[in-house]
Design a protein around this motif. Structure first.
Motif, PDB file in Angstrom:
ATOM      1  N   TYR A  79      45.854  17.847  39.936  1.00  0.00           N
ATOM      2  CA  TYR A  79      44.993  19.045  40.146  1.00  0.00           C
ATOM      3  C   TYR A  79      45.750  20.404  40.108  1.00  0.00           C
ATOM      4  O   TYR A  79      46.167  21.469  39.685  1.00  0.00           O
ATOM      5  CB  TYR A  79      43.854  19.259  41.431  1.00  0.00           C
ATOM      6  CG  TYR A  79      43.180  20.715  41.283  1.00  0.00           C
ATOM      7  CD1 TYR A  79      41.990  21.252  40.881  1.00  0.00           C
ATOM      8  CD2 TYR A  79      43.582  21.221  42.382  1.00  0.00           C
ATOM      9  CE1 TYR A  79      41.678  22.286  41.009  1.00  0.00           C
ATOM     10  CE2 TYR A  79      43.026  22.549  43.162  1.00  0.00           C
ATOM     11  CZ  TYR A  79      41.996  23.156  42.338  1.00  0.00           C
ATOM     12  OH  TYR A  79      41.175  24.138  42.314  1.00  0.00           O
ATOM     13  N   PRO A 123      43.413  27.569  44.148  1.00  0.00           N
ATOM     14  CA  PRO A 123      42.776  28.156  42.378  1.00  0.00           C
ATOM     15  C   PRO A 123      41.212  28.871  42.799  1.00  0.00           C
ATOM     16  O   PRO A 123      40.350  29.764  42.236  1.00  0.00           O
ATOM     17  CB  PRO A 123      42.885  26.800  42.082  1.00  0.00           C
ATOM     18  CG  PRO A 123      44.003  26.635  42.137  1.00  0.00           C
ATOM     19  CD  PRO A 123      43.815  27.257  43.283  1.00  0.00           C
ATOM     20  N   MET A 124      40.824  27.931  43.512  1.00  0.00           N
ATOM     21  CA  MET A 124      38.412  28.211  43.435  1.00  0.00           C
ATOM     22  C   MET A 124      38.585  29.553  44.109  1.00  0.00           C
ATOM     23  O   MET A 124      37.618  30.488  44.004  1.00  0.00           O
ATOM     24  CB  MET A 124      38.002  26.548  44.250  1.00  0.00           C
ATOM     25  CG  MET A 124      36.631  27.088  44.477  1.00  0.00           C
ATOM     26  SD  MET A 124      36.303  26.081  45.669  1.00  0.00           S
ATOM     27  CE  MET A 124      35.761  26.374  46.862  1.00  0.00           C
ATOM     28  N   ALA A 180      39.438  19.489  39.592  1.00  0.00           N
ATOM     29  CA  ALA A 180      39.119  19.303  41.123  1.00  0.00           C
ATOM     30  C   ALA A 180      38.900  17.745  41.037  1.00  0.00           C
ATOM     31  O   ALA A 180      39.079  16.792  42.638  1.00  0.00           O
ATOM     32  CB  ALA A 180      38.696  20.260  42.516  1.00  0.00           C
ATOM     33  N   TYR A 206      35.364  24.895  34.935  1.00  0.00           N
ATOM     34  CA  TYR A 206      36.777  24.131  34.304  1.00  0.00           C
ATOM     35  C   TYR A 206      37.832  23.877  35.842  1.00  0.00           C
ATOM     36  O   TYR A 206      38.051  22.016  35.932  1.00  0.00           O
ATOM     37  CB  TYR A 206      38.085  24.835  33.739  1.00  0.00           C
ATOM     38  CG  TYR A 206      39.491  23.888  32.579  1.00  0.00           C
ATOM     39  CD1 TYR A 206      38.921  22.142  32.486  1.00  0.00           C
ATOM     40  CD2 TYR A 206      40.308  24.445  33.763  1.00  0.00           C
ATOM     41  CE1 TYR A 206      39.876  21.614  32.289  1.00  0.00           C
ATOM     42  CE2 TYR A 206      41.399  24.021  33.185  1.00  0.00           C
ATOM     43  CZ  TYR A 206      40.944  22.370  32.312  1.00  0.00           C
ATOM     44  OH  TYR A 206      42.583  21.965  32.364  1.00  0.00           O
ATOM     45  N   ASP A 207      37.439  24.587  36.805  1.00  0.00           N
ATOM     46  CA  ASP A 207      38.626  23.847  38.194  1.00  0.00           C
ATOM     47  C   ASP A 207      37.628  22.892  39.013  1.00  0.00           C
ATOM     48  O   ASP A 207      38.373  22.408  39.256  1.00  0.00           O
ATOM     49  CB  ASP A 207      38.091  25.712  38.850  1.00  0.00           C
ATOM     50  CG  ASP A 207      38.872  25.184  40.325  1.00  0.00           C
ATOM     51  OD1 ASP A 207      40.637  25.157  40.143  1.00  0.00           O
ATOM     52  OD2 ASP A 207      38.098  25.438  41.066  1.00  0.00           O
ATOM     53  N   ARG A 208      36.658  23.168  38.966  1.00  0.00           N
ATOM     54  CA  ARG A 208      35.300  22.085  39.671  1.00  0.00           C
ATOM     55  C   ARG A 208      35.731  20.422  39.752  1.00  0.00           C
ATOM     56  O   ARG A 208      35.648  19.910  39.658  1.00  0.00           O
ATOM     57  CB  ARG A 208      34.429  22.715  39.786  1.00  0.00           C
ATOM     58  CG  ARG A 208      33.648  23.729  40.674  1.00  0.00           C
ATOM     59  CD  ARG A 208      34.458  23.399  42.406  1.00  0.00           C
ATOM     60  NE  ARG A 208      35.623  23.909  42.624  1.00  0.00           N
ATOM     61  CZ  ARG A 208      36.446  23.584  43.305  1.00  0.00           C
ATOM     62  NH1 ARG A 208      36.134  22.570  43.748  1.00  0.00           N
ATOM     63  NH2 ARG A 208      37.708  23.760  43.197  1.00  0.00           N
ATOM     64  N   MET A 264      46.315  23.026  37.480  1.00  0.00           N
ATOM     65  CA  MET A 264      45.747  24.437  38.402  1.00  0.00           C
ATOM     66  C   MET A 264      46.678  25.353  39.068  1.00  0.00           C
ATOM     67  O   MET A 264      46.721  25.755  40.137  1.00  0.00           O
ATOM     68  CB  MET A 264      44.444  24.368  38.724  1.00  0.00           C
ATOM     69  CG  MET A 264      43.153  23.585  38.382  1.00  0.00           C
ATOM     70  SD  MET A 264      43.123  24.367  36.769  1.00  0.00           S
ATOM     71  CE  MET A 264      42.363  25.986  37.008  1.00  0.00           C
ATOM     72  N   CYS A 281      46.413  29.976  36.775  1.00  0.00           N
ATOM     73  CA  CYS A 281      45.763  30.310  37.179  1.00  0.00           C
ATOM     74  C   CYS A 281      45.071  32.102  36.943  1.00  0.00           C
ATOM     75  O   CYS A 281      44.242  32.536  36.126  1.00  0.00           O
ATOM     76  CB  CYS A 281      45.126  30.450  38.698  1.00  0.00           C
ATOM     77  SG  CYS A 281      45.146  28.772  38.628  1.00  0.00           S
ATOM     78  N   MET A 296      35.966  28.809  36.033  1.00  0.00           N
ATOM     79  CA  MET A 296      35.510  27.828  37.228  1.00  0.00           C
ATOM     80  C   MET A 296      34.907  26.834  37.882  1.00  0.00           C
ATOM     81  O   MET A 296      35.292  25.986  38.045  1.00  0.00           O
ATOM     82  CB  MET A 296      33.932  28.824  38.171  1.00  0.00           C
ATOM     83  CG  MET A 296      35.260  30.619  38.927  1.00  0.00           C
ATOM     84  SD  MET A 296      34.103  31.830  39.561  1.00  0.00           S
ATOM     85  CE  MET A 296      33.600  30.861  41.398  1.00  0.00           C
TER      86      MET A 296
END
Length: 385
Positions: free
Chosen positions: A190, A116-117, A183, A178-180, A194, A199, A176
């Motif tokens: 995670y 995802p990142m 994680a 929110y993704d961090r 995600m 995504c 991004m």
């Protein structure tokens, strides 16, 4: 106003049987207008009231013109700096295109980066590439040819794509963040949170919302009438410089612009701040210094891009249009239309071991590095012979 007006009357008598008509032609002239003949009917025995013949006023046409193009002043006030600016902008454009395209190619070609990142990073690089293509080529053409005009339709199209891509950058940086957060703060969940479908949904929502907001603002802008001066003190059709040329009432547009700014600017920024507040809380609970450094290195690149992006946007757009400064706006616009897209590939790749490895494993780079390794070996063996 018609301050230089002169009127002349031409009387023509028409006799038809027992009916006599007098047609009076009033000619209104002005120094900058063509002569206009206006007939008024005069019936014998009837006195014409004062002011019944009125010269046609073209103030509406003069003040609210139907325009075909705008003039982008940009950096034309400094003609001696045009070669330097052209070289600088061209170099930044080429670095931006090469860097972002390499990032996209590396992420697509390397299976290890199908996460995802890096999926969000590839989208960010694509948006930065499109943003540069929307602004910089026209700037380069204007700088080298000294032909600073842009068509009315071209100006609206450039404004639309600029707003949409800037909003996409805004939304994607929030996604991004929110993704961090997931994680680092929820690592066990995670892969569930995600997932690929989510995504794709997040990215598709960003694209849809950005284009809808950009379309609404551009559609309202297209309804405005513009004054006689069509000179935009900017190097592209930005929202506020074009708005200052409008002769129509822009109060509703400004209210809508600030409402969309609150929705598209404050909400994603709040998402970024809340995400990093939770991340900082999690980092402080990590006992080992190595673990803290690893988390900081993961988030540092994204945080630096967020700071640069939001800082310049708030400097330009989150204030009344009456206090807009052309010089400040142009400097800030150069940062977020040219500098930030150019720096993003370096920020995200130089401190990222996985990204550097993927770039090195690209077919072209691998072939070049292999050739670089083989040639010295061949040369040394030849020398031994």
């Amino acid at each position: 106003m018609w301050s230089n007006e002169r009127s002349h009357m031409l009387l023509v008598q028409v006799q038809c049987g027992t009916i006599s008509l007098e047609v009076i032609f009033t000619m209104c002239t002005q120094l900058e207008e063509t002569d206009i003949l206006e007939p008024s009917l005069a019936i014998p025995g009837h006195t014409q009231q004062k002011g019944t013949h009125v010269c046609t006023k073209t103030q509406e046409i003069r003040n609210h013109t139907s325009i075909s193009d705008f003039r982008l002043l940009g950096f034309s006030n400094h003609p001696e700096q045009q070669p330097l600016l052209f070289g600088l902008f061209l170099g930044m454009y080429l670095v931006t295109m090469l860097g972002n395209l390499l990032i996209i190619l590396a992420i697509v070609s390397d299976q290890h980066l199908h996460t995802p990142m890096y999926f969000f990073l590839a989208n960010l690089s694509l948006i930065d590439t499109c943003l540069s293509c929307t602004i910089v080529p026209k700037v380069l053409v204007n700088t080298i040819t000294q032909h600073h005009t842009i068509t009315y339709t071209g100006c609206l199209m450039q404004m639309y794509f600029f707003i949409a891509l800037a909003l996409l950058d805004d939304f994607l940086l929030a996604v991004m963040a929110y993704d961090r957060y997931v994680a680092i703060c929820l690592p066990l969940h995670y892969t569930t949170i995600m997932c690929p479908q989510r995504c794709l949904l997040l990215v598709a929502t960003c694209w849809l919302c950005a284009h809808l907001l950009a379309f609404s603002l551009t559609l309202l802008m297209a309804q405005f009438s513009f004054c006689a001066s069509h000179s935009i003190p900017h190097f592209f059709c930005d929202l506020l410089p074009v708005l200052k040329l409008a002769c129509s009432d822009t109060q509703i547009f400004q209210v809508m612009m600030f409402a969309e700014g609150a929705l598209a600017g404050v909400v994603p920024l709040a998402c970024v701040l809340i995400s990093y507040a939770h991340i900082m809380h999690t980092i402080l609970r990590i006992s080992s210094a190595g673990g803290k450094h690893k988390v900081f290195s993961t988030c540092g690149s994204h945080l630096s891009v967020v700071t640069l992006f939001y800082g310049t946007l708030f400097l330009v757009y989150f204030r009344p249009s009456s206090s807009y400064s052309a010089d400040t706006g142009m400097v800030a616009s150069v940062i977020y239309t040219m500098v930030t897209p150019m720096l993003n590939p370096f920020i995200y790749s130089l401190r990222n071991r996985d990204m550097k490895g993927a770039l090195w494993r690209l077919p072209g780079w691998r072939r070049y590095s292999t050739l670089q390794w083989v040639l010295p070996q061949t040369g040394s063996s030849d020398s031994l012979k």
